[in-house]
Design an enzyme around this catalytic site. Sequence first.
Site, mmCIF file in Angstrom:
data_model
loop_
_atom_site.group_PDB
_atom_site.id
_atom_site.type_symbol
_atom_site.label_atom_id
_atom_site.label_comp_id
_atom_site.label_asym_id
_atom_site.label_seq_id
_atom_site.Cartn_x
_atom_site.Cartn_y
_atom_site.Cartn_z
ATOM 1 N N GLY A 269 -27.692 21.194 14.874
ATOM 2 C CA GLY A 269 -26.498 20.990 14.066
ATOM 3 C C GLY A 269 -26.749 21.447 12.647
ATOM 4 N N HIS A 270 -25.796 21.176 11.777
ATOM 5 C CA HIS A 270 -25.878 21.596 10.377
ATOM 6 C C HIS A 270 -26.266 20.456 9.447
ATOM 7 C CE1 HIS A 270 -23.092 25.342 11.061
ATOM 8 N NE2 HIS A 270 -24.142 25.317 11.840
#
Length: 398
Positions: free
Chosen positions: A245-246
């Site tokens: 994810g970020h």
Amino acid sequence: MLNLYHSSSVLVAAVLFLIATAAASASRPVYSVTNYGSRADPKTDSTTAFLDAWSRACSDPRPSTVYVPNGKFYIRNATFEGPCRSNDTLVRVDGTLVAPADYSVIGDAGNWILFHSVDGVRISGGILDGQGIALWSCKLHGQKKDCPLGATNLHISNSNNVAIDGLTSTNSQMFHIAITGCRNVNLQRVTVTAPGSSPNTDGIHVGLSTLVSITNSTISTGDDCISMGPGARNVWIERVACGPGHGISIGSLGWTYQEPGVENVTVKTVNLTETTNGLRIKTWGRPSSGFVRDVLFQHAVMEGVQNPILIDQNYCPGNRNCPGRASGVEVSDVRYWNVRGTSRTEVAVRIDCSKANPCSGIQMRDVALAYVGSAAAASCTNARGTSLTYVTPVVKCS
């Protein structure tokens, strides 16, 4: 102490709400979706049956339960509207809700499952399968302008006193869970799963809401694991695993000039594994009246994170729509305490604040980040009033 005081109020509200709702009578009426024509068949449309069961439960003055048994249930976009006559409605899901495989059916609806204007709703268990793979492919490999934006798997909107426990969201077309315009929402034991390549699939998004807690959850997705947008206040995040994810992000903020700020956010005891960012604050390089203040990041472990600590106040993809490239968002009183682990890039700490509104009150204590087993570097510009104690890499602000 302001942050700690208000953050404790988030937990107190969560505990009191869960205790109160758990005290409901075991003899509460149960409205099973199968009694209204729903079938455990991923091809038979059960949307009307779900809405009918909700309508019956919502109109009952007694605490009541909407029940979804084991099996897979096909459902199109549906809005579960409140307010209900009782402030204690349980939605118990033992099965899996399956969205249409054809993304055009709900792709322009904005939301797949929407709870709007409810008070005292609990969602327990269940799997939401957004079947977003075809839409991701359209966005990544087709003509993006021809693809719908996509639907959020679960959206809680303009609601109070909502609890979500043990829910799994998988393969959402867009955001997995969104909390907007709400007060006192508690999410625990939530699981989010989507490939790291899935576009715009934020795990949990919080905006224009207060007293929100997210605990004991695991998020793997293609965008921010948790994102906090304008108007997110009094947010408590604890014991969350993120990756891929970020990362965990505040922002992006400052796209519009008149924009509510973000304040009193606590993120503690989190693990981030092979994410593109770790703990991030992101604002557009545009004029804005917004702000970020009173934020605590504590007890964070990074494993192979690309940008472990990042404040980016010059966000402007393609250098478009950013007059002067100066962010008006004021960032102040942000603390990083006990942040450790490894960075996939040499610059493990990047503080890139606005020239027009330099950051203030940035504190780091017991920060130890290495670059793949060797020394890491740090970059810090336009930050004033910083306090650094036992920080590696060495941070020198200009």
